[in-house]
Design a protein around this motif. Structure first.
Motif, PDB file in Angstrom:
ATOM      1  N   THR A   1     -10.912  24.299  19.844  1.00 51.06           N
ATOM      2  CA  THR A   1      -9.999  24.288  18.705  1.00 51.06           C
ATOM      3  C   THR A   1     -10.773  24.590  17.434  1.00 51.06           C
ATOM      4  N   CYS A   2     -10.193  25.443  16.600  1.00 50.25           N
ATOM      5  CA  CYS A   2     -10.735  25.725  15.279  1.00 50.25           C
ATOM      6  C   CYS A   2      -9.549  25.946  14.355  1.00 50.25           C
ATOM      7  N   ASP A   3      -9.501  25.183  13.284  1.00 46.76           N
ATOM      8  CA  ASP A   3      -8.364  25.211  12.368  1.00 46.76           C
ATOM      9  C   ASP A   3      -7.102  24.921  13.186  1.00 46.76           C
ATOM     10  N   GLN A   4      -6.141  25.799  13.174  1.00 46.34           N
ATOM     11  CA  GLN A   4      -4.910  25.590  13.938  1.00 46.34           C
ATOM     12  C   GLN A   4      -4.833  26.510  15.148  1.00 46.34           C
ATOM     13  N   SER A   5      -5.976  27.026  15.573  1.00 47.62           N
ATOM     14  CA  SER A   5      -6.021  27.951  16.705  1.00 47.62           C
ATOM     15  C   SER A   5      -6.719  27.308  17.894  1.00 47.62           C
ATOM     16  N   ARG A   6      -6.307  27.752  19.091  1.00 47.28           N
ATOM     17  CA  ARG A   6      -6.929  27.276  20.323  1.00 47.28           C
ATOM     18  C   ARG A   6      -7.293  28.460  21.203  1.00 47.28           C
ATOM     19  N   LEU A   7      -8.508  28.406  21.749  1.00 47.48           N
ATOM     20  CA  LEU A   7      -8.947  29.387  22.729  1.00 47.48           C
ATOM     21  C   LEU A   7      -8.945  28.688  24.084  1.00 47.48           C
ATOM     22  N   TYR A   8      -7.972  29.051  24.918  1.00 44.37           N
ATOM     23  CA  TYR A   8      -7.868  28.483  26.265  1.00 44.37           C
ATOM     24  C   TYR A   8      -8.768  29.281  27.190  1.00 44.37           C
ATOM     25  N   THR A   9      -9.536  28.567  28.002  1.00 49.33           N
ATOM     26  CA  THR A   9     -10.503  29.198  28.890  1.00 49.33           C
ATOM     27  C   THR A   9     -10.453  28.554  30.268  1.00 49.33           C
ATOM     28  N   GLU A  10     -10.971  29.278  31.249  1.00 48.35           N
ATOM     29  CA  GLU A  10     -11.125  28.750  32.603  1.00 48.35           C
ATOM     30  C   GLU A  10     -12.603  28.465  32.820  1.00 48.35           C
ATOM     31  N   VAL A  11     -12.926  27.278  33.310  1.00 48.07           N
ATOM     32  CA  VAL A  11     -14.310  26.929  33.598  1.00 48.07           C
ATOM     33  C   VAL A  11     -14.766  27.719  34.826  1.00 48.07           C
ATOM     34  N   ILE A  12     -15.859  28.449  34.667  1.00 48.06           N
ATOM     35  CA  ILE A  12     -16.462  29.175  35.775  1.00 48.06           C
ATOM     36  C   ILE A  12     -17.537  28.296  36.410  1.00 48.06           C
TER      37      ILE A  12
END
Length: 138
Positions: free
Chosen positions: A24-35
């Motif tokens: 999370t940064c500010d009001q944004s989210r980067l969704y990721t898959e754990v490798i």
């Protein structure tokens, strides 16, 4: 794998491969898959899936990773994988991520794609600056 009450994790390895986590940064989210979790270095190797900002939701992963048919105009990942400090990730709840997936659809054939790599790069630079992340050891 989306985090739920049956997910197996331990203090040594808080996340499992295929688990969905986000930054999370500010009001944004980067969704990721754990490798992979690099426990000894306290880092996670993750594959970006979706960037959600107040203005838009950008699919970043290959079509198959988002449950779309191959050939849906989005067969290759739009951005490279990341290696990032474990402590900054939050496990995604299934209700949050699945609801997010219902808001995006595969691009139509021939649609012009934005430079998603630049948008993600900007997000990472902002995150790096706000969290005062030290670079991982070489």
């Amino acid at each position: 794998m989306i985090k739920n009450e049956h997910s197996q994790s331990s203090p040594d390895q808080p996340f499992q491969p295929h688990q969905i986590v986000y930054l999370t940064c500010d009001q944004s989210r980067l969704y990721t898959e754990v490798i992979e979790v690099l426990t000894d270095r306290q880092l996670a190797w993750v594959r970006p899936l979706v960037l959600s900002t107040p203005k838009e939701t950008l699919p970043l992963a290959a079509a198959s990773a988002l449950g779309w048919e191959q050939g849906a105009g989005h067969d290759a990942p739009a951005v490279p994988d990341l290696i990032w400090p474990l402590a900054q990730f939050t496990p995604a709840l299934d209700t949050d991520f699945l609801a997010l997936l219902t808001t995006i659809s595969p691009p139509t054939a021939g649609a012009v794609r934005r430079d998603q790599g630049a948008v993600v790069s900007q997000f990472i630079r902002r995150l790096w600056g706000t969290r005062a992340v030290s670079p991982p050891p070489a």
